[in-house]
Design a protein around this motif. Structure first.
Motif, PDB file in Angstrom:
ATOM      1  N   SER A  21      42.791  41.736  48.516  1.00 55.07           N
ATOM      2  CA  SER A  21      41.571  42.372  48.754  1.00 55.07           C
ATOM      3  C   SER A  21      41.678  43.269  50.023  1.00 55.07           C
ATOM      4  O   SER A  21      41.005  44.185  50.133  1.00 55.07           O
ATOM      5  CB  SER A  21      40.420  41.454  48.750  1.00 55.07           C
ATOM      6  N   VAL A  55      37.483  44.427  35.792  1.00 56.55           N
ATOM      7  CA  VAL A  55      37.312  44.860  36.991  1.00 56.55           C
ATOM      8  C   VAL A  55      37.662  46.430  37.252  1.00 56.55           C
ATOM      9  O   VAL A  55      36.910  46.992  37.958  1.00 56.55           O
ATOM     10  CB  VAL A  55      38.337  44.085  38.008  1.00 56.55           C
ATOM     11  N   GLN A 114      44.928  37.969  32.788  1.00 56.19           N
ATOM     12  CA  GLN A 114      44.662  39.273  33.808  1.00 56.19           C
ATOM     13  C   GLN A 114      44.697  40.338  33.252  1.00 56.19           C
ATOM     14  O   GLN A 114      43.759  41.097  33.897  1.00 56.19           O
ATOM     15  CB  GLN A 114      46.184  39.205  34.317  1.00 56.19           C
ATOM     16  N   GLY A 162      49.369  40.549  38.834  1.00 56.25           N
ATOM     17  CA  GLY A 162      48.334  39.373  38.854  1.00 56.25           C
ATOM     18  C   GLY A 162      48.899  38.145  38.416  1.00 56.25           C
ATOM     19  O   GLY A 162      48.541  36.968  39.020  1.00 56.25           O
ATOM     20  N   PHE A 169      40.946  40.531  32.669  1.00 54.73           N
ATOM     21  CA  PHE A 169      40.165  40.393  33.984  1.00 54.73           C
ATOM     22  C   PHE A 169      40.319  42.004  34.595  1.00 54.73           C
ATOM     23  O   PHE A 169      39.402  42.525  35.152  1.00 54.73           O
ATOM     24  CB  PHE A 169      40.868  39.649  35.051  1.00 54.73           C
ATOM     25  N   ARG A 210      36.353  35.122  41.944  1.00 55.32           N
ATOM     26  CA  ARG A 210      36.606  35.539  40.655  1.00 55.32           C
ATOM     27  C   ARG A 210      38.111  35.563  40.266  1.00 55.32           C
ATOM     28  O   ARG A 210      38.531  34.956  39.182  1.00 55.32           O
ATOM     29  CB  ARG A 210      36.079  36.845  40.214  1.00 55.32           C
ATOM     30  N   GLN A 211      38.780  36.131  41.194  1.00 56.04           N
ATOM     31  CA  GLN A 211      40.265  36.243  40.637  1.00 56.04           C
ATOM     32  C   GLN A 211      41.016  34.745  40.880  1.00 56.04           C
ATOM     33  O   GLN A 211      41.693  34.345  40.173  1.00 56.04           O
ATOM     34  CB  GLN A 211      41.170  37.067  41.672  1.00 56.04           C
ATOM     35  N   SER A 212      40.679  33.947  41.843  1.00 51.45           N
ATOM     36  CA  SER A 212      41.035  32.682  42.218  1.00 51.45           C
ATOM     37  C   SER A 212      40.630  31.824  40.870  1.00 51.45           C
ATOM     38  O   SER A 212      41.513  30.940  40.362  1.00 51.45           O
ATOM     39  CB  SER A 212      40.577  32.057  43.436  1.00 51.45           C
ATOM     40  N   ASN A 271      45.073  36.173  47.408  1.00 52.06           N
ATOM     41  CA  ASN A 271      43.850  37.207  46.631  1.00 52.06           C
ATOM     42  C   ASN A 271      43.057  37.677  47.907  1.00 52.06           C
ATOM     43  O   ASN A 271      42.664  39.141  47.785  1.00 52.06           O
ATOM     44  CB  ASN A 271      43.143  36.532  45.859  1.00 52.06           C
ATOM     45  N   SER A 324      35.050  39.305  44.816  1.00 52.79           N
ATOM     46  CA  SER A 324      36.440  39.375  43.978  1.00 52.79           C
ATOM     47  C   SER A 324      37.276  38.238  44.246  1.00 52.79           C
ATOM     48  O   SER A 324      38.346  37.865  43.382  1.00 52.79           O
ATOM     49  CB  SER A 324      36.606  40.767  44.393  1.00 52.79           C
ATOM     50  N   GLN A 331      42.931  32.869  38.035  1.00 47.44           N
ATOM     51  CA  GLN A 331      44.511  32.373  38.091  1.00 47.44           C
ATOM     52  C   GLN A 331      44.862  30.988  38.075  1.00 47.44           C
ATOM     53  O   GLN A 331      45.927  30.432  37.446  1.00 47.44           O
ATOM     54  CB  GLN A 331      44.958  32.924  39.310  1.00 47.44           C
TER      55      GLN A 331
END
Length: 411
Positions: A155, A360, A353, A135, A356, A336-338, A151, A333, A341
């Motif tokens: 996914s 997750v 990460q 990540g 996170f 949240r990831q964006s 991302n 997801s 980052q």
């Protein structure tokens, strides 16, 4: 706007695949995630056949969770202080060794429950190292505007593996047993190893903090000082811990579908089917600005969909409702990831990460334990449906109560 233009506007953005380093990571994950999906369905079924207890199936979550917490936070701190390529290779070999161990126990027909749990724990350790490292690598090899699209592509490949992997696993288990299923995973994992080996050197940037407790605390403190980041973690924990019914799949298969491996495969893949659809048509996701409210809404949809699946007695209905939940989950997801980052400076990305990844990957393990434990008290339907309803109610109350998160707009 023509239909073709409308579809193109909403299809997943594939521009990150034009970057060779990212393309190799993506293809390696596409291959290895098939094997992961095979093992997920196989190990749960093997524990069920040894114990006939959803509680023991749920305890697999704890075998995953403890290494995820310990090595996820530590691995993220290390990822900020060393060459991320080298760390990714080390973590990959640890995970691969666990796959080989679980394969050997199946081939020798040892039927040792604790050996299975040990193999799962070692595999989780490898994942705890590679997850935050991978990540943290992505924002280094891509331009910032391509990160949300990457991302979504991640996914998509995870979801495709989660669809095809369990179906392949169900067929392989039915024909050649658990050993054959684990052998598929061991073989396909080499795709991920190859991608890691082909990466360029990625030494740390900026100020380097020595890995250890202090570095971990700095990362956690950064999250606690950022209401948006903190709440993005909280709503995900609510979603997985309250509503995930995965540990109940073997029991539901036995009670409602005659123990059919094909039914188990469909149930295990159902959520990922929805995730594939959501990721394929994720072109609009990056254009949503009120991402705090949007996260709350899609997680509430996930909870309601899970509850509806728990009431269903036809396999196709279970699959449809879980697919709807999976679609909501994959959109959640990506956001949240964006957020994470692009919020973090590079010298802290590994640690954030790591946190996170603990949330997750750890949330579903807590969900497995919750599902298995509540099923012993309230029964299969009570544990499944009650969890979904509790998720929807809790995320609406908690998620909308924090003004900073409720009013958050994407940068």
């Amino acid at each position: 706007m023509t239909i073709g233009e409308l579809v193109k506007r909403h299809l997943v953005d594939t521009r990150p695949l034009g970057v060779p380093e990212y393309r190799r990571i993506w293809l390696g994950q596409a291959v290895s995630q098939l094997g992961v999906g095979v093992t997920v369905v196989a190990v749960g079924q093997q524990v069920w056949e040894l114990t006939h207890s959803s509680f023991w199936v749920g305890l697999l979550g704890m075998a995953n969770l403890i290494p995820l917490i310990v090595f996820g936070l530590w691995g993220g701190a290390v990822a900020d202080a060393v060459d991320r390529r080298k760390l990714l290779i080390v973590g990959s070999f640890i995970a691969w060794s666990a796959t080989l161990l679980i394969l050997v126990q199946a081939l020798l027909d040892l039927r040792n429950l604790f050996l299975i749990f040990a193999a799962v724990a070692v595999n989780s350790t490898g994942f705890a190292i590679t997850g935050p490292t991978r990540g943290a690598i992505i924002p280094r090899i891509l331009e910032p505007e391509l990160v949300p699209s990457a991302n979504a592509l991640n996914s998509l490949v995870y979801s495709m593996g989660a669809v095809a992997g369990p179906m392949i696993g169900a067929v392989v288990m039915a024909s050649v047993g658990f050993g054959g299923a684990y052998a598929v995973d061991a073989l396909l994992f080499t795709g991920s190893l190859y991608a890691a080996l082909k990466l360029p050197s990625l030494p740390p940037l900026g100020e380097v903090t020595r890995p250890g407790a202090r570095a971990v605390v700095e990362g956690l403190s950064f999250i606690l000082r950022s209401p948006v980041l903190l709440m993005s973690f909280v709503v995900d924990i609510i979603a997985m811990m309250f509503a995930l019914p995965r540990a109940l799949f073997p029991e539901l298969t036995a009670e409602r579908f005659g123990g059919s491996m094909i039914a188990l495969g469909w149930m295990t893949s159902a959520m990922a089917i929805g995730s594939v659809v959501g990721a394929l048509f994720s072109g609009w996701v990056g254009r949503v600005s009120r991402q705090g409210v949007a996260l709350v809404v899609v997680i509430a949809v996930w909870g309601v969909a899970v509850a509806a699946a728990g009431f269903a007695h036809d396999l196709w209905l279970v699959v449809v409702f879980m697919a709807v939940g999976g679609l909501a989950d994959v959109i959640s997801s990506v956001w949240r990831q964006s957020i994470l980052q692009l919020y973090a400076p590079d010298e802290m990305r590994g640690r954030l990460q790591g946190a996170f990844m603990v949330v997750v990957a750890g949330g579903p393990r807590l969900g497995d334990l919750r599902a298995g434990a509540t099923a012993t008290v309230f029964g299969l339907t009570g544990a499944w449906v009650g969890g979904g309803i509790a998720c929807a109610v809790a995320v609406l109350i908690v998620g909308l109560s924090v003004a900073g998160f409720r009013n958050y707009r994407a940068r």
